[in-house]
Enzyme design. Structure first.
Site, PDB file in Angstrom:
ATOM      1  N   ARG A 292     -53.971 -80.733  90.498  1.00  0.00           N
ATOM      2  CA  ARG A 292     -55.299 -80.166  90.282  1.00  0.00           C
ATOM      3  C   ARG A 292     -56.300 -80.752  91.260  1.00  0.00           C
ATOM      4  NH1 ARG A 292     -57.088 -79.527  84.180  1.00  0.00           N
ATOM      5  NH2 ARG A 292     -58.965 -79.286  85.429  1.00  0.00           N
ATOM      6  N   PRO A 391     -48.767 -71.092  78.244  1.00  0.00           N
ATOM      7  CA  PRO A 391     -49.637 -71.160  79.423  1.00  0.00           C
ATOM      8  C   PRO A 391     -48.907 -71.362  80.743  1.00  0.00           C
ATOM      9  CG  PRO A 391     -49.666 -73.267  78.273  1.00  0.00           C
ATOM     10  CD  PRO A 391     -48.803 -72.340  77.459  1.00  0.00           C
TER      11      PRO A 391
END
Length: 718
Positions: A292, A391
């Site tokens: 990320r 997800p």
């Protein structure tokens, strides 16, 4: 109306959005951009927590770009592209014949050439804040998320649902400002987490504790409001209150696979920690690595064993009729330490520790989809309210936003009196098919991801997941996950009559524009402005502002002079109030404020002059200002961006040309011939669902008014 209700404040709005997550915010952005009155409420306090969804797919970024023009910007698009981590490569790690964890392959994370944008990751809090700013900008500060508001009751007046001007839905809401609603999303942990939203029960208690206004003598009517709405959108999550008011159940199943999610800074000697990775260990489960922004990494980690709550062994929630007799997961036992311990087992023999934990959660894999996305085409549900899944496919937030990107322009057209109520039916028919495809994809992927791997030449591990099949599913899924291949079926808004399927996926192409699929988004390529020579992506010329586009590919007018004569015929046709250009535009409105006609010829820019073309390609407004951005060339050599050839890109012949109709959401609605008959076919397309505007007379434009902000203000039917 009851005695108490008669004392409560009443208000009207065209659209009420319940839920201010990404799906609700996308709808609000559409309505603000189109100039439609709306309100958006959320029961959360102002605080937006870390974590939650984190991936933005290619199509989502294209949509963000479509709300950004040369004179205005979707706040945060550039920031997202700069701040986010870009997903470049995907690595697969599996056990070898000896059971040792090894890298088996590398592939591009996004399919090269599928879009101008590749997948990026950045947490949802940033995205929601950027939406907030964009809505404020587009509405000139008039609209914002109203917090904390709790919906109490919803009723539909069935006698009014066919009246397009009626406020057929009534919603009673309560302002919770005087109550303590801080940190409602957290569950028993010092670290920010998403456990609250992952499990059924708490939200139901939240609603059940609301006051009965008719029987409580201490009720303060000032805390309540009755909002009369033409339309309501429930974008209020997987345990949707709106969906339950409509009596719509979710259909699907859950599994025993439990996964933990952890955002932290890794301390490890694993070499691919800054790549997206799919890792199958021999017997300790699986993990997906998502690098990320900054130095954070997200881990989706399969949890081998999670304690169950013994008090729920026979409890069956209304959202899961197939709950296993083991009982609900005891989420108080899902901790960062538990998730880390499972991760360390999977990563062996590599060392793995973490610092700076940012967020965590846990979830039980399941796939569910609602059989209905609306009721009476007056109340709609979107996003997690109508489809839930794991997800790992990176689809939750993306598909949720694409639901309301589909619905938003349809609500705008109806609320502005431009289109018939019938177009709202296409929301469910189009998006439910996408949801079903998503559920099928996620069902297959999540089970392949959660299963034990098959080890070649090992008798003990021959019944596991075939890693070659897993790789193929992942690669094929990358195209679907990008969001760029969504294909809407023939409908009121999609006309595939002049097309035929020509590939194994059933895409509908025509012989007129051989590389353009009707029902899919128009892929973007460069064109060049005739007036100033500036190259621009066609997607940046057909932005999301509620207008239809008619793209007239006029061919090479220099080599084929008859094509210029056809354009002259078009000029006469388009000036008539009997045909689509003027017929569906309010009187005194800007001529392209409902249907924007753009001409893209196929001659070299220097071989023709702008005044060689008829007036509709270079019109003037009430102040005699010329619109230079209606005429382009699709074939040329640019000074700074090389050669361009939109005709080759779209498979259009430079002699015969083509006309492409594009919906306000960028999807190709119809392809027809470049001739007078083609224009008549476009007439017939719009006649099916648009409302003639000949009697809708706006105030004439005042030449003395300073309107320099006209590019930023709403452009639909103004």
């Amino acid at each position: 109306m009851t005695k108490v209700e008669s004392q409560i404040k009443n208000s009207n709005t065209d659209v009420l959005i319940i839920g201010a997550g990404p799906s609700g915010l996308m709808a609000a952005t559409w309505l603000a951009r189109a100039g439609v009155p709306f309100r958006i409420i959320d029961k959360r306090s102002d605080k937006i927590f870390s974590g939650q969804a984190d991936g933005l797919q290619s199509r989502t970024l294209e949509v963000f770009q479509s709300f950004s023009g040369s004179s205005f910007d979707m706040t945060g698009l550039d920031s997202a592209w700069k701040m986010a981590n870009h997903m470049i490569e995907l690595c697969f790690w599996n056990p070898d014949e000896n059971g040792n964890l090894v890298r088996s392959s590398r592939i591009p994370d996004s399919i090269p050439g599928i879009s101008r944008f590749q997948q990026i990751v950045i947490h949802q809090g940033y995205i929601e804040r950027w939406f907030d700013e964009t809505i404020k900008n587009f509405s000139e500060g008039q609209s914002k998320v109203e917090r904390p508001y709790l919906p109490i009751s919803l009723s539909i007046d069935e006698s009014k649902v066919e009246d397009k001007d009626a406020y057929a839905v009534k919603v009673l809401v309560k302002n919770l400002a005087s109550e303590d609603v801080s940190n409602p999303e957290q569950f028993n942990a010092k670290v920010a987490n998403g456990l609250y939203r992952q499990f059924e029960g708490d939200q139901e208690r939240f609603y059940s504790n609301s006051i009965d206004i008719e029987h409580d003598p201490n009720v303060n009517v000032d805390d309540y409001e009755i909002i009369n709405c033409k339309y309501v959108l429930g974008a209020d999550g997987a345990h949707s209150w709106v969906r339950k008011q409509l009596g719509i159940d979710m259909e699907g199943e859950s599994t025993d696979f439990v996964w933990g999610v952890l955002d932290a800074v890794p301390i490890t000697d694993f070499p691919d920690i800054r790549h997206r990775c799919a890792i199958h260990s021999l017997e300790s489960g699986s993990v997906m690595v998502i690098p990320r922004e900054n130095d954070l990494v997200r881990l989706y980690i399969q949890l081998k064993e999670v304690p169950r709550d013994p008090l729920t062994t026979t409890d069956v929630s209304d959202n899961d009729s197939k709950e296993h007799a083991k009982g609900r997961i005891d989420r108080s036992k899902i901790t960062p330490e538990l998730i880390l311990k499972n991760a360390q087992d999977i990563f062996k023999p590599f060392k793995f520790e973490i610092e700076d934990i940012d967020w965590f959660t846990g979830y039980q894999i399941g796939q569910r989809v609602s059989p209905k996305f609306s009721k009476f085409n007056r109340v709609f549900i979107s996003g997690d309210a109508c489809h839930t899944h794991s997800p790992k496919a990176g689809q939750g937030m993306n598909v949720s936003m694409m639901d309301t990107f589909n619905l938003g322009f349809k609500l705008a057209l109806v609320c502005k009196g431009l289109a018939k109520l019938d177009i709202l039916e296409t929301y469910e028919s189009e998006r439910i098919e996408v949801a079903k495809e998503l559920i099928a994809f996620d069902h297959k992927l999540s089970r392949l991801f959660s299963g034990k791997p098959m080890i070649p030449n090992s008798q003990a591990f021959q019944d596991g997941v075939d890693m070659d099949e897993f790789h193929k599913v992942f690669q094929k899924g990358g195209e679907f996950a990008s969001g760029t291949i969504v294909d809407y079926a023939d409908s009121l808004l999609i006309d595939k009559s002049l097309t035929h399927p020509v590939d194994e996926d059933g895409n509908s192409f025509s012989s007129i524009a051989k590389k353009v699929a009707v029902g899919r988004r128009l892929n973007s390529t460069l064109i060049e402005c005739q007036a100033d020579g500036r190259p621009i992506h066609i997607a940046d010329r057909i932005l999301s502002d509620g207008r239809f586009r008619v793209l007239v590919f006029a061919g090479d007018v220099n080599s084929y002079p008859q094509n210029l004569k056809i354009l002259e015929e078009f000029d006469t046709f388009l000036k008539s109030d009997k045909h689509f250009s003027k017929k569906y535009t309010p009187v005194n409105a800007l001529d392209n404020s409902v249907i924007d006609i753009i001409t893209i010829h196929g001659s070299k820019r220097h071989d023709v002059e702008i005044f060689d073309f008829p007036e509709f390609t270079r019109p003037t407004d009430h102040k005699h200002r010329r619109d230079y951005w209606r005429l382009y060339t699709g074939i040329d050599s640019t000074y700074h961006e090389g050669d361009i050839n939109a005709y080759e890109y779209y498979g259009i012949d430079t002699k015969n040309g083509a006309i492409i109709v594009v919906r306000p959401d960028g999807y190709v609605a119809k392809i027809t011939n470049f001739d007078s008959n083609g224009l008549h076919q476009i007439d017939q397309y719009f006649d099916k669902f648009m409302i003639p505007q000949n009697s809708n007379v706006l105030t004439p434009k005042d030449k003395l008014i300073n309107d320099r902000d006209r590019f930023v203000k709403p452009l639909l039917a103004v």
